[in-house]
Structure formats: C-alpha cells, structure tokens
Design an enzyme around this catalytic site. Structure first.
Site, PDB file in Angstrom:
ATOM      1  N   ARG A   1      -1.418   4.217  12.910  1.00  0.00           N
ATOM      2  CA  ARG A   1       0.735   4.514  13.397  1.00  0.00           C
ATOM      3  C   ARG A   1       0.065   4.529  15.793  1.00  0.00           C
ATOM      4  O   ARG A   1      -0.894   5.148  15.526  1.00  0.00           O
ATOM      5  CB  ARG A   1       1.832   5.605  13.132  1.00  0.00           C
TER       6      ARG A   1
ATOM      7  N   LYS B   1       5.312  -7.824  12.173  1.00  0.00           N
ATOM      8  CA  LYS B   1       4.637  -7.466  10.990  1.00  0.00           C
ATOM      9  C   LYS B   1       5.105  -9.177  10.510  1.00  0.00           C
ATOM     10  O   LYS B   1       6.087  -9.514  10.296  1.00  0.00           O
ATOM     11  CB  LYS B   1       4.598  -6.650  10.049  1.00  0.00           C
TER      12      LYS B   1
ATOM     13  N   ARG C   1       0.504  -1.292   0.046  1.00  0.00           N
ATOM     14  CA  ARG C   1      -0.062  -0.072   0.371  1.00  0.00           C
ATOM     15  C   ARG C   1       0.746   0.892   0.247  1.00  0.00           C
ATOM     16  O   ARG C   1       1.790   1.540   0.529  1.00  0.00           O
ATOM     17  CB  ARG C   1      -0.955  -0.072   1.410  1.00  0.00           C
TER      18      ARG C   1
END
Length: 257
Positions: free
Chosen positions: A255, A120, A55
C-alpha cells in the site's frame, strides 16, 4: 472465439479455448477438473463468474459484458520446480497486450495488479496445482475490466477504471483474450529459459510505486519504507531505515504510505 483465434495467428494450435456464459470461478474449475496433458495450454473463459476470486480471499465482482475473465493452465517441464514470480510475468503480459491496444499509462503494482494512472484495471491470481507425482503446473487467472456498470461497487484504495474509459470504448473481449495469450506465451517461454531476471527490467519500467513510500501489510511485523523495485526472483525490495529488505508475496499486501 473467432477474434481470439485470429489474434493468436500461428499460436492458435498451442491453446485449447473454452468459453462459458457463466461459472463459479474459472480458477476453481480448472483446478478441480484438470484437463489432459496434451501439450496445449488449456484456457477457460467466462462472461460472468459468480464466485470469482482474487488474492488473500478477496472476491472478483463480475457483471455480464463488464470484464474479460479467464484462467489458463500452464504446465512446466517434468520434475522442474514451479518458479516463483509468475504473477509478475503475467502482469507484464497483460500490460504489453493493453499497450498494443493503445492504452496509455499502464503500470504494474507488485505482485498482481495492473493499473492505469494509478487506478486498478486488471488483477491476477496464480495458484499451483496440488498433489505429488504430477507435472508441475499453475493456473493463471486474469480479470480485466472492460466496461463496468455505472453502479458497480468495486473497492480499491486508489480507485478502479475500465478499458471503455481508457480507450473511449470497450475493445472486443475475444480479441483482447487472444492478445493477452500471445504475450503470455512469449513471456513464459522467456521465463522458462532465462528466469525472471530476463524480464525484470521490463517490469521495473512499469513499476507503479517506484521510489515511493509504501507500507507492507500482512507481515508479522509492520514494514514501511521506499519501494526499490524487485529482485531477480520477483521479490519486492523495500528500502528501510534498517537497510534493504526482501519481501516475498505470500499473504502480504503493498500500500502507498
């Protein structure tokens, strides 16, 4: 692809699987060369993507054997609007496949990342097919870290991880592909019939930032507040001093504050 077909079991006929050793971007390749509409979900996987994309123009870095990267072309009913929230459904499908493998601590970060204990593990890129007069469709690109090289330089605010670290060894990539496709097929059928509201609770249970202070980057105005989950359309709900705000994915980024 034998392990993928075995994992698909009676769903094997619903997919067309193509595996490449290397390509630029599986998403770009499917969008540029749309497969025929033969009733199957067309899947393109590559061991290495030289120009993998994420993205907001980010690159997905790739090394041989380091990750499972693939894209799937999903077509919808003719004349039906392509629904929003597909990246959340895809993330939930990846999470369930990982949990089936025994991965603990799987979390979802709105709108397109899969984390394990905050790090992640996987990313998702959904792109709609362009042009009028075509059956509405979307290319769902997914990348899952299997075993990153020791010198891999991957930037992420809270760090990255891979399945080798989560499970003690990397799983068979082909079997993992099959497990993810099974979950995608199941959840997209639910989504097509009942919308994201039917899957919202399952997504919320894995929300990595639930009730935590967050910042939204990329909006015309700076937004800060508490992550209050998502609504029935998959939009982020942000509790701010001025009230509850609804944030669409677009080009924004979430965030931790």
């Amino acid at each position: 692809m034998g392990a993928a077909l075995a994992a698909l079991d009676d769903l094997a006929g619903a997919f067309s699987l193509v595996l490449l050793t290397e390509c630029d971007s599986t998403n770009s390749r499917l969008l540029a060369e749309l497969p025929p509409d033969d009733g199957r979900v067309h899947v393109l996987a590559a061991d290495v993507q030289t120009s993998g994309r994420g993205r907001r123009g980010r690159a997905w870095k790739s090394w041989p054997g380091a990750s499972l990267t693939f894209s799937a072309l999903w077509r919808f009913a003719p004349d039906a609007p392509v629904p929003a929230g597909l990246s959340l459904v895809a993330g939930l499908a990846v999470a369930r496949a990982l949990e089936e493998l025994g991965v603990e601590g799987v979390q979802l970060k709105w709108p397109n990342d899969v984390l394990v204990h905050g790090r992640k593990l996987a990313g998702i890129l959904v792109e709609l097919t362009p042009g009028r007069g075509r059956v509405p469709a979307a290319v769902v690109g997914i990348g899952i870290n299997l075993q990153l090289p020791p010198d891999a330089d991957v930037e992420y605010a809270t760090g990255v991880t891979d399945l080798a670290a989560c499970l003690g060894q990397a799983p068979d990539a082909s079997r993992l592909l099959g497990l993810v496709l099974v979950q995608l097929h199941r959840l997209f059928e639910v989504y097509a019939a009942a919308g994201f509201s039917a899957l919202r609770g399952a997504w919320q249970q894995r929300n990595a930032f639930a009730n935590l202070p967050v910042n939204i980057l990329g909006e015309a105005e700076a937004l800060a507040g508490t992550c209050a989950g998502v609504d029935d359309d998959g939009a982020l709900l942000l509790q701010t001093p001025g009230g509850l705000r609804r944030v669409l994915s677009g080009e924004v980024s979430l965030r931790l504050a």
